[in-house]
Design a protein around this motif. Sequence first.
Motif, PDB file in Angstrom:
ATOM      1  N   GLN A   1       0.814  -1.210   0.000  1.00  8.09           N
ATOM      2  CA  GLN A   1       0.000   0.000   0.000  1.00  8.09           C
ATOM      3  C   GLN A   1       0.852   1.267   0.000  1.00  8.09           C
ATOM      4  O   GLN A   1       0.483   2.270  -0.619  1.00  8.09           O
ATOM      5  N   ARG A   2       1.988   1.227   0.656  1.00  5.70           N
ATOM      6  CA  ARG A   2       2.840   2.414   0.767  1.00  5.70           C
ATOM      7  C   ARG A   2       3.856   2.507  -0.360  1.00  5.70           C
ATOM      8  O   ARG A   2       4.688   3.412  -0.400  1.00  5.70           O
TER       9      ARG A   2
ATOM     10  N   THR B   1      -5.423  -1.383   4.754  1.00  3.16           N
ATOM     11  CA  THR B   1      -5.598  -1.112   3.322  1.00  3.16           C
ATOM     12  C   THR B   1      -6.177   0.275   3.097  1.00  3.16           C
ATOM     13  O   THR B   1      -5.780   0.982   2.164  1.00  3.16           O
ATOM     14  N   GLY B   2      -7.077   0.698   3.978  1.00  4.33           N
ATOM     15  CA  GLY B   2      -7.730   1.988   3.819  1.00  4.33           C
ATOM     16  C   GLY B   2      -6.880   3.183   4.210  1.00  4.33           C
ATOM     17  O   GLY B   2      -7.221   4.326   3.873  1.00  4.33           O
ATOM     18  N   THR B   3      -5.758   2.957   4.908  1.00  2.00           N
ATOM     19  CA  THR B   3      -4.937   4.092   5.357  1.00  2.00           C
ATOM     20  C   THR B   3      -4.327   4.878   4.209  1.00  2.00           C
ATOM     21  O   THR B   3      -3.955   6.038   4.378  1.00  2.00           O
ATOM     22  N   VAL B   4      -4.241   4.253   3.037  1.00  2.00           N
ATOM     23  CA  VAL B   4      -3.669   4.951   1.878  1.00  2.00           C
ATOM     24  C   VAL B   4      -4.481   6.201   1.549  1.00  2.00           C
ATOM     25  O   VAL B   4      -3.977   7.130   0.908  1.00  2.00           O
ATOM     26  N   SER B   5      -5.722   6.263   2.011  1.00  2.00           N
ATOM     27  CA  SER B   5      -6.579   7.409   1.706  1.00  2.00           C
ATOM     28  C   SER B   5      -6.188   8.666   2.481  1.00  2.00           C
ATOM     29  O   SER B   5      -6.532   9.773   2.071  1.00  2.00           O
ATOM     30  N   PHE B   6      -5.466   8.505   3.614  1.00  2.00           N
ATOM     31  CA  PHE B   6      -5.094   9.707   4.376  1.00  2.00           C
ATOM     32  C   PHE B   6      -3.595   9.834   4.654  1.00  2.00           C
ATOM     33  O   PHE B   6      -3.129  10.923   5.009  1.00  2.00           O
TER      34      PHE B   6
ATOM     35  N   ARG C   1      -8.338  -4.636   6.818  1.00  2.00           N
ATOM     36  CA  ARG C   1      -9.102  -3.738   5.951  1.00  2.00           C
ATOM     37  C   ARG C   1      -8.773  -2.284   6.268  1.00  2.00           C
ATOM     38  O   ARG C   1      -8.691  -1.436   5.370  1.00  2.00           O
ATOM     39  N   GLN C   2      -8.598  -1.975   7.545  1.00  2.00           N
ATOM     40  CA  GLN C   2      -8.221  -0.611   7.931  1.00  2.00           C
ATOM     41  C   GLN C   2      -6.826  -0.259   7.407  1.00  2.00           C
ATOM     42  O   GLN C   2      -6.593   0.857   6.943  1.00  2.00           O
TER      43      GLN C   2
END
Length: 213
Positions: A34-35, A147-152, A144-145
Amino acid sequence: MSETQQKSKCITLKGSAELVSEYLHYGINSILYQRGIYPPETFEPADHFGLSILVSTDEKIKSFLQTVLGQIREWLVEKKVQKLTLVITNVNTREVLEKWDFKVDYEGPTANGTHPDNKTSSLPLEIGTKDTKTIQKEIREVIRQITGTVSFLPLLDCLCSFDILTYTVPDCNIPTEWDETQPVFIANSQEVQLRTFSTSIHKMETVVSYKND
Protein backbone atom coordinates in the motif's frame (compact mmCIF):
# COMPACT_ATOMS: atom_id res chain seq x y z
CA MET A 1 -22.15 -29.05 25.23
CA SER A 2 -19.78 -30.10 28.00
CA GLU A 3 -17.09 -27.77 29.35
CA THR A 4 -14.38 -29.97 27.78
CA GLN A 5 -16.02 -29.76 24.37
CA GLN A 6 -16.38 -25.98 24.68
CA LYS A 7 -12.72 -25.54 25.56
CA SER A 8 -11.65 -27.64 22.60
CA LYS A 9 -13.07 -24.96 20.28
CA CYS A 10 -11.17 -22.14 22.03
CA ILE A 11 -7.70 -20.97 21.15
CA THR A 12 -4.57 -22.20 22.90
CA LEU A 13 -1.52 -20.07 23.75
CA LYS A 14 0.41 -21.59 20.84
CA GLY A 15 -2.53 -21.11 18.48
CA SER A 16 -2.88 -17.51 19.63
CA ALA A 17 0.82 -16.82 18.95
CA GLU A 18 0.40 -18.36 15.50
CA LEU A 19 -2.57 -16.14 14.66
CA VAL A 20 -0.81 -12.99 15.87
CA SER A 21 2.31 -13.80 13.83
CA GLU A 22 0.12 -14.45 10.77
CA TYR A 23 -1.54 -11.07 11.29
CA LEU A 24 1.90 -9.44 11.44
CA HIS A 25 3.00 -11.25 8.28
CA TYR A 26 0.01 -10.23 6.20
CA GLY A 27 -0.29 -6.80 7.80
CA ILE A 28 3.35 -5.94 7.07
CA ASN A 29 3.09 -7.21 3.49
CA SER A 30 -0.05 -5.13 3.00
CA ILE A 31 1.75 -2.03 4.30
CA LEU A 32 4.74 -2.60 2.01
CA TYR A 33 2.38 -2.82 -0.95
CA GLN A 34 0.00 0.00 0.00
CA ARG A 35 2.84 2.41 0.77
CA GLY A 36 4.68 1.64 -2.46
CA ILE A 37 7.92 0.55 -0.79
CA TYR A 38 8.44 -2.00 -3.58
CA PRO A 39 7.04 -2.18 -7.14
CA PRO A 40 3.48 -3.56 -7.33
CA GLU A 41 4.54 -6.24 -9.79
CA THR A 42 6.65 -7.86 -7.05
CA PHE A 43 3.48 -8.76 -5.09
CA GLU A 44 0.91 -11.46 -5.62
CA PRO A 45 -2.49 -12.08 -4.00
CA ALA A 46 -2.89 -14.63 -1.23
CA ASP A 47 -6.20 -15.64 0.37
CA HIS A 48 -6.12 -15.42 4.15
CA PHE A 49 -8.47 -14.30 6.93
CA GLY A 50 -11.23 -14.31 4.30
CA LEU A 51 -9.43 -11.62 2.31
CA SER A 52 -7.24 -11.45 -0.78
CA ILE A 53 -4.01 -9.89 0.56
CA LEU A 54 -1.05 -8.87 -1.58
CA VAL A 55 2.24 -10.40 -0.40
CA SER A 56 5.78 -9.91 -1.63
CA THR A 57 7.36 -12.44 -3.98
CA ASP A 58 10.87 -11.09 -3.32
CA GLU A 59 12.90 -13.94 -1.80
CA LYS A 60 14.99 -11.61 0.41
CA ILE A 61 11.89 -10.01 1.91
CA LYS A 62 10.20 -13.39 2.38
CA SER A 63 13.29 -14.80 4.11
CA PHE A 64 13.68 -11.71 6.32
CA LEU A 65 10.05 -11.78 7.47
CA GLN A 66 10.14 -15.54 8.02
CA THR A 67 13.19 -15.20 10.29
CA VAL A 68 11.88 -12.24 12.27
CA LEU A 69 8.32 -13.48 12.67
CA GLY A 70 9.47 -17.00 13.48
CA GLN A 71 11.35 -15.58 16.46
CA ILE A 72 8.44 -13.31 17.37
CA ARG A 73 6.13 -16.33 17.42
CA GLU A 74 8.42 -18.07 19.96
CA TRP A 75 8.52 -14.95 22.13
CA LEU A 76 4.74 -14.59 21.96
CA VAL A 77 4.41 -18.10 23.42
CA GLU A 78 6.92 -17.17 26.14
CA LYS A 79 5.15 -13.79 26.60
CA LYS A 80 8.39 -11.88 26.14
CA VAL A 81 7.65 -9.54 23.24
CA GLN A 82 6.12 -6.14 24.00
CA LYS A 83 6.02 -4.42 20.64
CA LEU A 84 7.09 -4.75 17.03
CA THR A 85 7.69 -1.59 14.96
CA LEU A 86 7.83 -1.36 11.18
CA VAL A 87 9.96 1.67 10.28
CA ILE A 88 9.84 3.34 6.84
CA THR A 89 12.86 5.50 6.05
CA ASN A 90 13.92 7.82 3.23
CA VAL A 91 16.85 5.97 1.63
CA ASN A 92 18.75 9.16 0.70
CA THR A 93 18.32 11.25 3.88
CA ARG A 94 17.79 8.36 6.38
CA GLU A 95 14.86 10.35 7.80
CA VAL A 96 12.10 8.25 9.37
CA LEU A 97 8.90 9.12 7.51
CA GLU A 98 6.47 6.61 8.98
CA LYS A 99 6.28 3.89 11.60
CA TRP A 100 3.76 1.24 12.44
CA ASP A 101 3.64 0.06 16.06
CA PHE A 102 2.15 -3.36 16.78
CA LYS A 103 1.74 -3.37 20.56
CA VAL A 104 1.17 -6.62 22.45
CA ASP A 105 -0.59 -7.00 25.77
CA TYR A 106 -1.12 -10.31 27.55
CA GLU A 107 -4.53 -11.17 28.92
CA GLY A 108 -5.76 -13.75 31.39
CA PRO A 109 -2.92 -15.72 33.01
CA THR A 110 0.15 -13.99 34.38
CA ALA A 111 3.04 -12.94 32.13
CA ASN A 112 5.21 -16.04 32.64
CA GLY A 113 2.52 -18.43 31.44
CA THR A 114 1.31 -19.58 34.87
CA HIS A 115 -2.12 -19.13 36.30
CA PRO A 116 -2.52 -17.09 39.51
CA ASP A 117 -3.87 -20.17 41.30
CA ASN A 118 -1.11 -22.46 40.01
CA LYS A 119 2.16 -20.60 40.54
CA THR A 120 4.26 -23.76 40.61
CA SER A 121 3.52 -24.59 36.99
CA SER A 122 5.67 -23.04 34.25
CA LEU A 123 3.95 -24.76 31.33
CA PRO A 124 2.04 -22.39 29.03
CA LEU A 125 -1.08 -24.56 28.85
CA GLU A 126 -3.76 -21.89 29.14
CA ILE A 127 -6.81 -21.93 26.94
CA GLY A 128 -8.42 -18.71 25.75
CA THR A 129 -12.10 -17.89 25.67
CA LYS A 130 -12.42 -17.17 21.93
CA ASP A 131 -12.61 -19.46 18.93
CA THR A 132 -10.42 -19.01 15.86
CA LYS A 133 -13.27 -17.92 13.59
CA THR A 134 -14.18 -14.99 15.86
CA ILE A 135 -10.54 -13.87 16.12
CA GLN A 136 -10.01 -14.09 12.36
CA LYS A 137 -13.03 -11.83 11.85
CA GLU A 138 -11.48 -9.20 14.14
CA ILE A 139 -8.12 -9.48 12.33
CA ARG A 140 -9.88 -9.11 8.98
CA GLU A 141 -11.31 -5.75 10.07
CA VAL A 142 -7.86 -4.47 11.09
CA ILE A 143 -6.28 -5.50 7.78
CA ARG A 144 -9.10 -3.74 5.95
CA GLN A 145 -8.22 -0.61 7.93
CA ILE A 146 -4.55 -0.98 6.96
CA THR A 147 -5.60 -1.11 3.32
CA GLY A 148 -7.73 1.99 3.82
CA THR A 149 -4.94 4.09 5.36
CA VAL A 150 -3.67 4.95 1.88
CA SER A 151 -6.58 7.41 1.71
CA PHE A 152 -5.09 9.71 4.38
CA LEU A 153 -1.39 8.88 4.73
CA PRO A 154 0.97 11.29 2.91
CA LEU A 155 2.38 10.14 -0.41
CA LEU A 156 5.87 8.66 -0.06
CA ASP A 157 7.39 10.34 -3.13
CA CYS A 158 10.96 9.21 -2.52
CA LEU A 159 12.90 5.94 -2.49
CA CYS A 160 12.16 4.25 0.84
CA SER A 161 13.36 1.22 2.77
CA PHE A 162 11.92 -0.57 5.78
CA ASP A 163 13.19 -2.23 8.92
CA ILE A 164 11.61 -3.99 11.87
CA LEU A 165 12.40 -3.23 15.52
CA THR A 166 11.38 -5.64 18.26
CA TYR A 167 10.88 -4.63 21.89
CA THR A 168 11.17 -7.43 24.46
CA VAL A 169 11.33 -7.93 28.21
CA PRO A 170 14.83 -7.46 29.72
CA ASP A 171 15.59 -11.16 30.34
CA CYS A 172 15.00 -12.18 26.72
CA ASN A 173 17.68 -14.16 24.87
CA ILE A 174 18.39 -12.15 21.71
CA PRO A 175 19.79 -14.03 18.68
CA THR A 176 23.47 -13.18 18.14
CA GLU A 177 22.85 -12.01 14.57
CA TRP A 178 20.38 -9.37 15.77
CA ASP A 179 21.62 -5.84 16.56
CA GLU A 180 20.53 -3.67 19.45
CA THR A 181 19.24 -0.26 18.43
CA GLN A 182 17.54 2.83 19.80
CA PRO A 183 13.83 3.64 19.48
CA VAL A 184 12.91 5.79 16.49
CA PHE A 185 10.97 9.04 16.56
CA ILE A 186 9.28 11.14 13.92
CA ALA A 187 9.51 14.92 14.27
CA ASN A 188 6.16 16.73 14.02
CA SER A 189 4.26 13.47 13.76
CA GLN A 190 0.59 12.61 13.50
CA GLU A 191 -0.70 9.39 15.04
CA VAL A 192 -3.71 7.25 14.14
CA GLN A 193 -4.80 4.19 16.09
CA LEU A 194 -6.46 1.39 14.18
CA ARG A 195 -8.84 -1.22 15.57
CA THR A 196 -7.69 -3.50 18.36
CA PHE A 197 -8.12 -7.25 18.21
CA SER A 198 -7.83 -9.82 20.97
CA THR A 199 -7.37 -13.59 20.99
CA SER A 200 -8.26 -13.52 24.73
CA ILE A 201 -4.59 -14.41 25.33
CA HIS A 202 -2.83 -11.76 23.24
CA LYS A 203 -4.25 -8.29 22.67
CA MET A 204 -2.88 -6.40 19.66
CA GLU A 205 -3.02 -2.64 19.11
CA THR A 206 -1.91 -1.19 15.77
CA VAL A 207 -0.86 2.46 15.55
CA VAL A 208 0.55 4.32 12.55
CA SER A 209 2.62 7.50 13.01
CA TYR A 210 3.64 9.66 10.07
CA LYS A 211 5.45 12.90 9.33
CA ASN A 212 2.93 15.76 9.32
CA ASP A 213 4.41 18.54 7.16
